[in-house]
Design a protein around this motif. Structure first.
Motif, PDB file in Angstrom:
ATOM      1  N   HIS A 127       3.505  13.986   2.197  1.00 62.62           N
ATOM      2  CA  HIS A 127       3.234  14.207   3.621  1.00 62.62           C
ATOM      3  C   HIS A 127       1.980  13.457   4.077  1.00 62.62           C
ATOM      4  O   HIS A 127       1.754  13.294   5.278  1.00 62.62           O
ATOM      5  N   LEU A 128       1.166  12.991   3.112  1.00 61.34           N
ATOM      6  CA  LEU A 128      -0.029  12.224   3.467  1.00 61.34           C
ATOM      7  C   LEU A 128       0.246  10.730   3.536  1.00 61.34           C
ATOM      8  O   LEU A 128      -0.632   9.956   3.893  1.00 61.34           O
ATOM      9  N   LEU A 129       1.480  10.317   3.152  1.00 62.35           N
ATOM     10  CA  LEU A 129       1.835   8.911   3.221  1.00 62.35           C
ATOM     11  C   LEU A 129       2.199   8.551   4.660  1.00 62.35           C
ATOM     12  O   LEU A 129       3.144   9.084   5.229  1.00 62.35           O
ATOM     13  N   LYS A 130       1.433   7.652   5.226  1.00 62.94           N
ATOM     14  CA  LYS A 130       1.703   7.195   6.582  1.00 62.94           C
ATOM     15  C   LYS A 130       1.164   5.778   6.715  1.00 62.94           C
ATOM     16  O   LYS A 130       0.229   5.383   5.997  1.00 62.94           O
ATOM     17  N   PRO A 131       1.751   4.993   7.624  1.00 60.99           N
ATOM     18  CA  PRO A 131       1.261   3.615   7.768  1.00 60.99           C
ATOM     19  C   PRO A 131      -0.183   3.609   8.287  1.00 60.99           C
ATOM     20  O   PRO A 131      -0.499   4.302   9.250  1.00 60.99           O
ATOM     21  N   HIS A 132      -1.046   2.893   7.612  1.00 58.64           N
ATOM     22  CA  HIS A 132      -2.429   2.781   8.072  1.00 58.64           C
ATOM     23  C   HIS A 132      -2.893   1.345   7.926  1.00 58.64           C
ATOM     24  O   HIS A 132      -2.351   0.579   7.138  1.00 58.64           O
ATOM     25  N   THR A 133      -3.866   0.975   8.707  1.00 51.66           N
ATOM     26  CA  THR A 133      -4.374  -0.390   8.700  1.00 51.66           C
ATOM     27  C   THR A 133      -5.295  -0.584   7.514  1.00 51.66           C
ATOM     28  O   THR A 133      -6.259   0.168   7.335  1.00 51.66           O
ATOM     29  N   ILE A 134      -5.012  -1.597   6.707  1.00 57.25           N
ATOM     30  CA  ILE A 134      -5.753  -1.765   5.466  1.00 57.25           C
ATOM     31  C   ILE A 134      -7.149  -2.382   5.672  1.00 57.25           C
ATOM     32  O   ILE A 134      -8.092  -2.052   4.951  1.00 57.25           O
ATOM     33  N   GLU A 135      -7.285  -3.261   6.684  1.00 55.87           N
ATOM     34  CA  GLU A 135      -8.551  -4.004   6.824  1.00 55.87           C
ATOM     35  C   GLU A 135      -9.776  -3.109   6.978  1.00 55.87           C
ATOM     36  O   GLU A 135     -10.768  -3.310   6.260  1.00 55.87           O
ATOM     37  N   PRO A 136      -9.773  -2.104   7.884  1.00 54.23           N
ATOM     38  CA  PRO A 136     -10.985  -1.275   8.023  1.00 54.23           C
ATOM     39  C   PRO A 136     -11.372  -0.562   6.741  1.00 54.23           C
ATOM     40  O   PRO A 136     -12.562  -0.435   6.436  1.00 54.23           O
ATOM     41  N   ILE A 137     -10.372  -0.103   5.985  1.00 52.21           N
ATOM     42  CA  ILE A 137     -10.660   0.603   4.737  1.00 52.21           C
ATOM     43  C   ILE A 137     -11.346  -0.335   3.741  1.00 52.21           C
ATOM     44  O   ILE A 137     -12.347   0.017   3.115  1.00 52.21           O
ATOM     45  N   LEU A 138     -10.811  -1.544   3.608  1.00 54.07           N
ATOM     46  CA  LEU A 138     -11.382  -2.512   2.663  1.00 54.07           C
ATOM     47  C   LEU A 138     -12.787  -2.924   3.071  1.00 54.07           C
ATOM     48  O   LEU A 138     -13.697  -2.987   2.232  1.00 54.07           O
ATOM     49  N   TYR A 139     -12.980  -3.212   4.350  1.00 51.51           N
ATOM     50  CA  TYR A 139     -14.319  -3.606   4.810  1.00 51.51           C
ATOM     51  C   TYR A 139     -15.315  -2.469   4.628  1.00 51.51           C
ATOM     52  O   TYR A 139     -16.440  -2.677   4.128  1.00 51.51           O
ATOM     53  N   GLU A 140     -14.912  -1.269   5.006  1.00 49.52           N
ATOM     54  CA  GLU A 140     -15.827  -0.123   4.934  1.00 49.52           C
ATOM     55  C   GLU A 140     -16.240   0.171   3.493  1.00 49.52           C
ATOM     56  O   GLU A 140     -17.436   0.300   3.192  1.00 49.52           O
ATOM     57  N   GLU A 141     -15.257   0.293   2.604  1.00 47.27           N
ATOM     58  CA  GLU A 141     -15.572   0.687   1.224  1.00 47.27           C
ATOM     59  C   GLU A 141     -16.261  -0.429   0.440  1.00 47.27           C
ATOM     60  O   GLU A 141     -17.189  -0.173  -0.324  1.00 47.27           O
TER      61      GLU A 141
ATOM     62  N   GLU B 272      -4.328   7.095   1.777  1.00 49.42           N
ATOM     63  CA  GLU B 272      -5.593   6.459   2.153  1.00 49.42           C
ATOM     64  C   GLU B 272      -6.710   6.818   1.181  1.00 49.42           C
ATOM     65  O   GLU B 272      -7.503   5.957   0.795  1.00 49.42           O
ATOM     66  N   ASP B 273      -6.782   8.088   0.758  1.00 48.55           N
ATOM     67  CA  ASP B 273      -7.859   8.481  -0.147  1.00 48.55           C
ATOM     68  C   ASP B 273      -7.725   7.793  -1.504  1.00 48.55           C
ATOM     69  O   ASP B 273      -8.733   7.454  -2.147  1.00 48.55           O
ATOM     70  N   ILE B 274      -6.489   7.551  -1.940  1.00 46.38           N
ATOM     71  CA  ILE B 274      -6.274   6.851  -3.215  1.00 46.38           C
ATOM     72  C   ILE B 274      -6.673   5.386  -3.085  1.00 46.38           C
ATOM     73  O   ILE B 274      -7.321   4.823  -3.975  1.00 46.38           O
ATOM     74  N   LEU B 275      -6.301   4.747  -1.961  1.00 47.29           N
ATOM     75  CA  LEU B 275      -6.698   3.349  -1.735  1.00 47.29           C
ATOM     76  C   LEU B 275      -8.213   3.225  -1.704  1.00 47.29           C
ATOM     77  O   LEU B 275      -8.788   2.302  -2.301  1.00 47.29           O
ATOM     78  N   ARG B 276      -8.871   4.130  -1.012  1.00 50.01           N
ATOM     79  CA  ARG B 276     -10.346   4.096  -0.947  1.00 50.01           C
ATOM     80  C   ARG B 276     -10.955   4.246  -2.340  1.00 50.01           C
ATOM     81  O   ARG B 276     -11.910   3.550  -2.688  1.00 50.01           O
ATOM     82  N   LYS B 277     -10.410   5.158  -3.129  1.00 53.66           N
ATOM     83  CA  LYS B 277     -10.923   5.363  -4.489  1.00 53.66           C
ATOM     84  C   LYS B 277     -10.767   4.096  -5.318  1.00 53.66           C
ATOM     85  O   LYS B 277     -11.694   3.699  -6.048  1.00 53.66           O
ATOM     86  N   ILE B 278      -9.617   3.427  -5.224  1.00 56.67           N
ATOM     87  CA  ILE B 278      -9.372   2.204  -5.988  1.00 56.67           C
ATOM     88  C   ILE B 278     -10.354   1.115  -5.591  1.00 56.67           C
ATOM     89  O   ILE B 278     -10.946   0.441  -6.452  1.00 56.67           O
ATOM     90  N   VAL B 279     -10.549   0.926  -4.294  1.00 58.18           N
ATOM     91  CA  VAL B 279     -11.474  -0.120  -3.810  1.00 58.18           C
ATOM     92  C   VAL B 279     -12.893   0.180  -4.273  1.00 58.18           C
ATOM     93  O   VAL B 279     -13.611  -0.719  -4.743  1.00 58.18           O
ATOM     94  N   ARG B 280     -13.324   1.436  -4.161  1.00 60.58           N
ATOM     95  CA  ARG B 280     -14.680   1.810  -4.597  1.00 60.58           C
ATOM     96  C   ARG B 280     -14.876   1.538  -6.080  1.00 60.58           C
ATOM     97  O   ARG B 280     -15.911   0.999  -6.501  1.00 60.58           O
TER      98      ARG B 280
END
Length: 361
Positions: A212-226, A253-261
Motif C-alpha cells: 500500500h506504500l508503493l506509489k509513483p514518486h519523482t526520483i530526482e528530489p529524493i536523490l538530490y536531497e539524500e 520511498e523510505d527504502i529508496l532513501r535508505k539505499i541512497v544514504r
C-alpha cells in the motif's frame, strides 16, 4: 507422534465428507468448513498445519480465503492447496500466480491427494529448518560481531569525552570545536551501525514490502536531497555530481532513501577528500539504472558473491564489516523490491555500484 491437522474447505457436503473420511483413515486430524468465511474462523481456533480448499464457493471463494490468510502474520506460512475442476483452469492459474503452494484437479484419487499433502508438508518442514538455521546463524553473528563493531565508535566518543573532562580549561575554542566534531562523527557512525544491524535483523527475519506504500514518486528530489545531505555531512558538497533521468519507480520511498544514504555514506567514507562521486540515473528498456561511481578503487576484495557472507571477508580490508554490512543490506532491499545490485569494485581504477529498479506500472 502428533497428528497433522488439516483444514478442508468444500461447499459440496458429500465430497467434503468423503475426503474427510479419506484423511482421517490416513491418521490426519481433520477440521472442515463449507466456505472461506467459515474457514477463516476455524483457522483462528484450530491453527491447521495445512489447508486444502475448493476454489468456487459461496459467501467467500477459495482465492479470497487465500489472500485473507496471506495478509495475516499468524496464517501467512500455512501451506495451501487448491482443489479445482478441469473447467476452472483460469482460476487455478490465478491462484498459483498469487502464491498458492499447489493445486489438485477434481476428480482425484486418495493417493493423488496424499502425495500432494505429503509433498507440501515436507517442503514446509524444510523451509522451517532453513529459517531456524538462518535465525541461529544470525544470533551467532550478532553475538560475536556486534559488540566489537559498536566499541570502535564508542571508544572514540569515550576517549574524546575523557579528554574534555580532564583538561578542557587549557583548550582554546578551535581545539574544542575539533573535538566536538570528532565526537559527533563517532556518534553518527555508531548510530548508523546500530541502525544497519537492526535493518539486517529485520531482513533476515523476513521483512516484507508494504504494497500500500508503493506509489509513483519523482526520483530526482529524493536523490538530490539524500546525496547532498550525506555530501555535506562529509564536507564533500563540491565533490557530488548528479545526472538523473526522471522515471516512476516500483520501490517504497523510505527504502529508496535508505539505499541512497547507504551508498553515499559508504563511498564518501572510504574515498579520499579529492575523489568525486557521480550519480547517474538512466532509463533502460527493462529497468531503471542508478549508478554511483567514484574515481578510486576502494572496495577491492569485495565481490557480489561475498556480500551475503559479509562476516567472512579478508581481515585486511578497511572498514570490512561496515562496508559489507551496508552492501548486504542494499542488495537485500533491492531484491525485496524486485531489483538487483551490480558491484564493480575496480572498474578502470574506479568503483561503481549500480542499482537496477523496476518501473512503477
Amino acid at each position: 507422534m502428533e497428528k497433522k491437522k488439516i483444514l478442508l474447505v468444500e461447499d459440496e457436503a458429500e465430497l467434503l465428507e468423503e475426503i474427510s473420511d479419506w484423511l482421517r483413515f490416513e491418521d490426519f486430524e481433520v477440521e472442515t468448513a463449507a466456505n472461506g468465511e467459515e474457514a477463516l474462523e476455524k483457522v483462528q481456533i484450530t491453527h491447521p498445519d495445512i489447508i486444502i480448499s475448493d476454489i468456487m464457493m459461496p459467501v467467500m471463494d477459495g482465492k479470497r480465503l487465500f489472500l485473507e490468510l496471506r495478509s495475516k502474520l499468524e496464517s501467512y506460512n500455512i501451506p495451501f492447496i487448491f482443489m479445482s475442476a478441469l473447467t476452472e483452469r483460469e482460476h487455478v492459474r490465478h491462484g498459483m500466480n498469487i502464491g498458492a503452494d499447489d493445486y489438485i484437479t477434481k476428480p482425484f484419487t486418495r493417493i493423488d491427494l496424499l502425495q500432494a499433502i505429503q509433498a507440501r508438508l515436507a517442503k514446509h518442514r524444510q523451509q522451517q529448518e532453513i529459517a531456524e538455521k538462518s535465525l541461529s546463524d544470525l544470533k551467532n553473528r550478532i553475538i560475536t560481531q556486534l559488540p566489537k563493531e559498536l566499541k570502535i565508535p564508542l571508544n572514540s566518543i569515550m576517549s574524546h569525552g575523557n579528554l574534555l573532562a580532564e583538561i578542557s580549561k587549557d583548550f582554546d575554542s578551535t581545539i574544542l570545536e575539533s573535538l566536538g566534531e570528532e565526537i559527533l562523527e563517532s556518534a553518527n557512525n555508531l548510530n548508523g551501525l546500530i541502525e544497519n544491524f537492526l535493518v539486517h535483523i529485520q531482513l533476515q527475519l523476513g521483512l516484507t514490502i508494504e504494497k500500500h506504500l508503493l506509489k509513483p514518486h519523482t526520483i530526482e528530489p529524493i536523490l538530490y536531497e539524500e546525496s547532498f545531505l550525506k555530501a555535506r555531512q562529509f564536507n564533500r558538497a563540491n565533490q557530488c555530481e548528479l545526472h538523473i533521468e526522471p522515471a516512476p519507480l516500483n520501490i517504497q520511498e523510505d527504502i529508496l532513501r535508505k539505499i541512497v544514504r547507504e551508498i553515499c555514506s559508504l563511498l564518501f567514507q572510504l574515498s579520499s577528500e579529492e575523489s568525486k562521486l557521480v550519480i547517474s540515473g538512466n532509463q533502460l528498456p527493462e529497468s531503471y539504472s542508478l549508478s554511483f561511481t567514484t574515481n578510486e578503487a576502494i572496495l577491492e576484495g569485495i565481490t557480489e558473491e561475498s556480500i551475503d557472507a559479509f562476516m567472512q571477508l579478508n581481515d585486511n580490508l578497511p572498514f570490512k564489516t561496515n562496508a559489507s554490512l551496508s552492501l548486504s543490506i542494499i542488495k537485500q532491499l533491492l531484491e525485496l523490491s524486485g531489483g538487483s545490485l551490480k558491484l564493480e569494485p575496480n572498474k578502470h581504477s574506479s568503483t561503481a555500484i549500480t542499482c537496477f529498479v523496476a518501473y512503477f506500472v
